[in-house]
Motif scaffolding. Structure first.
Motif, mmCIF file in Angstrom:
data_model
loop_
_atom_site.group_PDB
_atom_site.id
_atom_site.type_symbol
_atom_site.label_atom_id
_atom_site.label_comp_id
_atom_site.label_asym_id
_atom_site.label_seq_id
_atom_site.Cartn_x
_atom_site.Cartn_y
_atom_site.Cartn_z
ATOM 1 N N VAL A 1 0.834 -1.200 0.000
ATOM 2 C CA VAL A 1 0.000 0.000 0.000
ATOM 3 C C VAL A 1 0.872 1.254 0.000
ATOM 4 O O VAL A 1 0.573 2.236 -0.684
ATOM 5 N N LYS A 2 1.956 1.239 0.759
ATOM 6 C CA LYS A 2 2.879 2.382 0.818
ATOM 7 C C LYS A 2 3.438 2.693 -0.569
ATOM 8 O O LYS A 2 3.481 3.853 -1.001
ATOM 9 N N ALA A 3 3.843 1.645 -1.282
ATOM 10 C CA ALA A 3 4.381 1.832 -2.631
ATOM 11 C C ALA A 3 3.321 2.402 -3.579
ATOM 12 O O ALA A 3 3.637 3.191 -4.478
ATOM 13 N N LEU A 4 2.086 2.002 -3.356
ATOM 14 C CA LEU A 4 0.992 2.517 -4.198
ATOM 15 C C LEU A 4 0.735 3.989 -3.912
ATOM 16 O O LEU A 4 0.685 4.816 -4.837
ATOM 17 N N LEU A 5 0.552 4.326 -2.642
ATOM 18 C CA LEU A 5 0.148 5.685 -2.279
ATOM 19 C C LEU A 5 1.257 6.707 -2.439
ATOM 20 O O LEU A 5 0.978 7.915 -2.491
ATOM 21 N N GLU A 6 2.498 6.265 -2.544
ATOM 22 C CA GLU A 6 3.616 7.187 -2.749
ATOM 23 C C GLU A 6 3.754 7.615 -4.210
ATOM 24 O O GLU A 6 4.458 8.579 -4.506
ATOM 25 N N ARG A 7 3.081 6.944 -5.102
ATOM 26 C CA ARG A 7 3.188 7.243 -6.531
ATOM 27 C C ARG A 7 2.551 8.599 -6.844
ATOM 28 O O ARG A 7 1.455 8.911 -6.349
ATOM 29 N N ASN A 8 3.195 9.368 -7.700
ATOM 30 C CA ASN A 8 2.655 10.684 -8.097
ATOM 31 C C ASN A 8 1.363 10.537 -8.890
ATOM 32 O O ASN A 8 0.439 11.356 -8.739
ATOM 33 N N ASP A 9 1.294 9.501 -9.744
ATOM 34 C CA ASP A 9 0.073 9.333 -10.538
ATOM 35 C C ASP A 9 -1.109 8.938 -9.656
ATOM 36 O O ASP A 9 -2.266 9.273 -9.958
ATOM 37 N N VAL A 10 -0.852 8.257 -8.522
ATOM 38 C CA VAL A 10 -1.926 7.916 -7.590
ATOM 39 C C VAL A 10 -2.404 9.166 -6.856
ATOM 40 O O VAL A 10 -3.605 9.354 -6.649
ATOM 41 N N LYS A 11 -1.457 10.025 -6.473
ATOM 42 C CA LYS A 11 -1.824 11.279 -5.808
ATOM 43 C C LYS A 11 -2.685 12.146 -6.727
ATOM 44 O O LYS A 11 -3.686 12.720 -6.294
ATOM 45 N N LEU A 12 -2.297 12.221 -7.985
ATOM 46 C CA LEU A 12 -3.095 12.988 -8.956
ATOM 47 C C LEU A 12 -4.457 12.336 -9.174
ATOM 48 O O LEU A 12 -5.471 13.027 -9.317
ATOM 49 N N TYR A 13 -4.462 10.991 -9.201
ATOM 50 C CA TYR A 13 -5.729 10.280 -9.383
ATOM 51 C C TYR A 13 -6.724 10.647 -8.289
ATOM 52 O O TYR A 13 -7.899 10.916 -8.574
ATOM 53 N N TYR A 14 -6.283 10.649 -7.027
ATOM 54 C CA TYR A 14 -7.218 10.897 -5.930
ATOM 55 C C TYR A 14 -7.756 12.327 -5.930
ATOM 56 O O TYR A 14 -8.860 12.573 -5.449
ATOM 57 N N GLU A 15 -7.001 13.253 -6.499
ATOM 58 C CA GLU A 15 -7.526 14.612 -6.667
ATOM 59 C C GLU A 15 -8.696 14.595 -7.664
ATOM 60 O O GLU A 15 -9.743 15.205 -7.434
ATOM 61 N N LEU A 16 -8.501 13.874 -8.769
ATOM 62 C CA LEU A 16 -9.563 13.740 -9.775
ATOM 63 C C LEU A 16 -10.726 12.942 -9.216
ATOM 64 O O LEU A 16 -11.901 13.255 -9.481
#
Length: 242
Positions: A181-196
Motif C-alpha cells: 500500500v505504501k508503494a501505491l500511495l507514494e506514486r505521483n500518478d496515484v496522488k493525482l488520481y485521488y484529486e480527480l
C-alpha cells in the motif's frame, strides 16, 4: 293527385338505407379512431411508466457507483493518515481492501431500452400536454450517462496506474501488505488520481441529486405512483427461486 318523386316508397327506402349506411360508416370510423387513440394513450402511459422506472433503476446504479468510490476514498484517506511509517497499525484486511479496491473493476448493467424507445417515439412525445416533461426525462438520461462516464473514466485511469505499478514491482515482491500500500500511495500518478477522484465523486453526487429531483417531479406531474413503478421491477413471481 300525382305522387311527388321524393315521396315515392322506393326513394324513401333507398334514402333511408343510404343515410343508415353513412351513419354506420361514421360511427364505425369514429369508434375505430377513438379506440386507436385510446390504445396510443395506453401505450404512451405504459412507456412513460417503464421510462420512469428505468430512471429509478439508473439512479440506484449511480448511487452504487458513488458508494464504491466513497469506500475507496475512505480507505485511502485512512491509509494516507498513517503514511509513511504507521501503515502497519491498519488491519491487514483493510490494507488488502485499499489495494484490491484500487485495482478492481466493476460493471454496472444499465437497461437502455426505454431510453431508445422514448428518444425515438414522437407519438409518445405528442401524448404530453407539457413539453417540459420530455425535457426533464431527456435531462435525466443525459445526466445519468454522464455519471456513468465519469465512473468508468476513473476506473480506466486506475487500471493504467495498476499496470504501471505491476511493471515496476508486483505486490507479491513486497514483504508486507503495508509495504504494498505504501508503494501505491507514494506514486505521483496515484496522488493525482485521488484529486480527480474527489472532484468526479462530488460532481456525480450532485448530478444524481438533480436527476432524482427531476424524476420525482415527473412522477408527481404525470400522476404515476411509486407502487406502479415498483411493480414494473418485479420481473419474476415472488415464489420463483433463483
Amino acid at each position: 293527385m300525382k305522387q311527388k318523386f321524393f315521396d315515392k316508397p322506393w326513394w324513401q327506402n333507398m334514402l333511408g338505407a343510404t343515410v343508415g349506411t353513412i351513419i354506420g360508416i361514421i360511427v364505425t370510423f369514429g369508434t375505430t379512431a377513438y379506440l386507436e387513440e385510446k390504445h396510443k394513450d395506453e401505450i404512451a402511459r405504459k412507456t412513460v411508466i417503464m421510462t420512469l422506472h428505468n430512471i429509478d433503476a439508473s439512479i440506484r446504479n449511480a448511487e452504487d457507483m458513488i458508494d464504491e468510490l466513497s469506500l475507496l476514498e475512505t480507505l485511502a484517506d485512512r491509509a494516507l493518515s498513517l503514511m509513511p511509517n504507521r501503515l502497519s497499525e491498519m488491519p491487514e484486511d483493510s490494507l488488502e481492501m485499499v489495494f484490491s479496491g484500487f485495482a478492481s473493476q466493476s460493471v454496472f448493467i444499465a437497461d437502455r431500452s426505454t431510453n431508445d424507445i422514448f428518444s425515438h417515439s414522437f407519438q409518445i412525445w405528442e401524448s404530453f400536454d407539457d413539453v417540459k416533461v420530455v425535457g426533464r426525462i431527456g435531462n435525466c438520461f443525459s445526466e445519468i450517462e454522464e455519471v456513468s462516464n465519469m465512473f468508468y473514466a476513473l476506473q480506466g485511469i486506475r487500471m493504467k496506474i495498476v499496470e504501471r505499478y505491476y511493471e515496476q514491482r508486483p505486490p507479491e515482491d513486497y514483504a508486507s501488505k503495508a509495504d504494498v500500500v505504501k508503494a501505491l500511495l507514494e506514486r505521483n500518478d496515484v496522488k493525482l488520481y485521488y484529486e480527480l477522484h474527489k472532484h468526479h465523486q462530488h460532481m456525480m453526487t450532485a448530478l444524481v441529486k438533480v436527476v432524482t429531483a427531476l424524476n420525482d417531479y415527473n412522477k408527481k406531474e404525470l400522476g404515476v405512483s411509486q407502487s406502479e413503478l415498483d411493480e414494473i421491477g418485479k420481473l419474476l413471481p415472488e415464489n420463483v427461486d433463483l
